[in-house]
Every structure is written in structure tokens, then in C-alpha cells.
Design a protein around this motif. Structure first.
Motif, PDB file in Angstrom:
ATOM      1  N   GLY A  80      38.787  39.027  26.365  1.00 33.34           N
ATOM      2  CA  GLY A  80      39.348  37.689  26.171  1.00 33.34           C
ATOM      3  C   GLY A  80      38.881  36.709  27.238  1.00 33.34           C
ATOM      4  O   GLY A  80      38.597  35.547  26.943  1.00 33.34           O
ATOM      5  N   LYS A  81      38.805  37.178  28.479  1.00 33.09           N
ATOM      6  CA  LYS A  81      38.314  36.299  29.542  1.00 33.09           C
ATOM      7  C   LYS A  81      36.852  35.951  29.338  1.00 33.09           C
ATOM      8  O   LYS A  81      36.437  34.819  29.576  1.00 33.09           O
ATOM      9  CB  LYS A  81      38.518  36.973  30.897  1.00 33.09           C
ATOM     10  N   GLN A  82      36.045  36.903  28.879  1.00 36.27           N
ATOM     11  CA  GLN A  82      34.632  36.643  28.634  1.00 36.27           C
ATOM     12  C   GLN A  82      34.440  35.665  27.494  1.00 36.27           C
ATOM     13  O   GLN A  82      33.538  34.825  27.532  1.00 36.27           O
ATOM     14  CB  GLN A  82      33.881  37.937  28.352  1.00 36.27           C
ATOM     15  N   ILE A  83      35.280  35.749  26.470  1.00 38.40           N
ATOM     16  CA  ILE A  83      35.167  34.832  25.344  1.00 38.40           C
ATOM     17  C   ILE A  83      35.524  33.406  25.778  1.00 38.40           C
ATOM     18  O   ILE A  83      34.883  32.443  25.395  1.00 38.40           O
ATOM     19  CB  ILE A  83      36.044  35.302  24.170  1.00 38.40           C
ATOM     20  N   GLN A  84      36.563  33.265  26.612  1.00 40.59           N
ATOM     21  CA  GLN A  84      36.967  31.945  27.067  1.00 40.59           C
ATOM     22  C   GLN A  84      35.905  31.309  27.977  1.00 40.59           C
ATOM     23  O   GLN A  84      35.688  30.114  27.935  1.00 40.59           O
ATOM     24  CB  GLN A  84      38.300  32.026  27.822  1.00 40.59           C
ATOM     25  N   LEU A  85      35.263  32.127  28.788  1.00 39.28           N
ATOM     26  CA  LEU A  85      34.247  31.606  29.685  1.00 39.28           C
ATOM     27  C   LEU A  85      32.941  31.305  28.962  1.00 39.28           C
ATOM     28  O   LEU A  85      32.186  30.418  29.357  1.00 39.28           O
ATOM     29  CB  LEU A  85      33.960  32.608  30.824  1.00 39.28           C
ATOM     30  N   GLY A  86      32.675  32.078  27.895  1.00 43.19           N
ATOM     31  CA  GLY A  86      31.394  32.035  27.216  1.00 43.19           C
ATOM     32  C   GLY A  86      31.095  30.784  26.520  1.00 43.19           C
ATOM     33  O   GLY A  86      30.110  30.229  26.385  1.00 43.19           O
TER      34      GLY A  86
END
Length: 86
Positions: A80-86
Motif C-alpha cells: 500500500g505504501k509503494q502504491i501511494q508513493l508510485g
């Protein structure tokens, strides 16, 4: 042996009912699923949970369940953190 007889009876009953042209298959399957989840599963839990004796042997399945839960919790949180940053 009684469980096998009941299972086979239900299997053949389902095959027979599926061949009836006006039988509502979708509504019947939803009703059966709701019955199993909302009535049968809690009844089985109430029947068998009081018979469980706490011992070291029960520690392995309980630990495995919690380990799996926390592993996927961390994995999904990271995803989830990677998706938000991506």
C-alpha cells in the motif's frame, strides 16, 4: 459412514435438482452458503471449542495462524505504501 451417505445423498440431490427446468439455482446456492456461514459454522464452534484442552500441542496451529496474519499484514502495508508513493 453416516457422513459419507449424507454427502452422497446431497450430491445426487443437487444433480437431480439442477436438471429441473424451473429450479432457481442461483437463489438456492446463496441460501445454502448463508445458512452454512451464519448457522452451521457458529453451531460447530459452540459445540467443539469448549472441548479443546489447552496444551503445548495447540501452540503450533495458533502460532502459525498469527504468523501468517502478521506476515500478510506487513506485506499489504508495504504494498500500500509503494502504491501511494508510485
Amino acid at each position: 459412514m453416516a457422513g459419507v451417505i449424507i454427502a452422497l445423498t446431497c450430491l445426487f440431490l443437487g444433480i437431480f435438482l439442477r436438471k429441473i427446468p424451473g429450479f432457481p439455482t442461483l437463489k438456492a446456492s446463496n441460501w445454502v452458503q448463508a445458512y452454512l456461514i451464519n448457522i452451521v459454522l457458529p453451531a460447530l464452534a459452540l459445540l467443539y471449542i469448549p472441548e479443546i484442552k489447552l496444551s503445548w500441542g495447540i501452540l503450533i496451529p495458533v502460532t502459525a495462524a498469527w504468523f501468517t496474519f502478521f506476515t500478510f499484514l506487513v506485506d499489504f502495508w508495504d504494498t500500500g505504501k509503494q502504491i501511494q508513493l508510485g
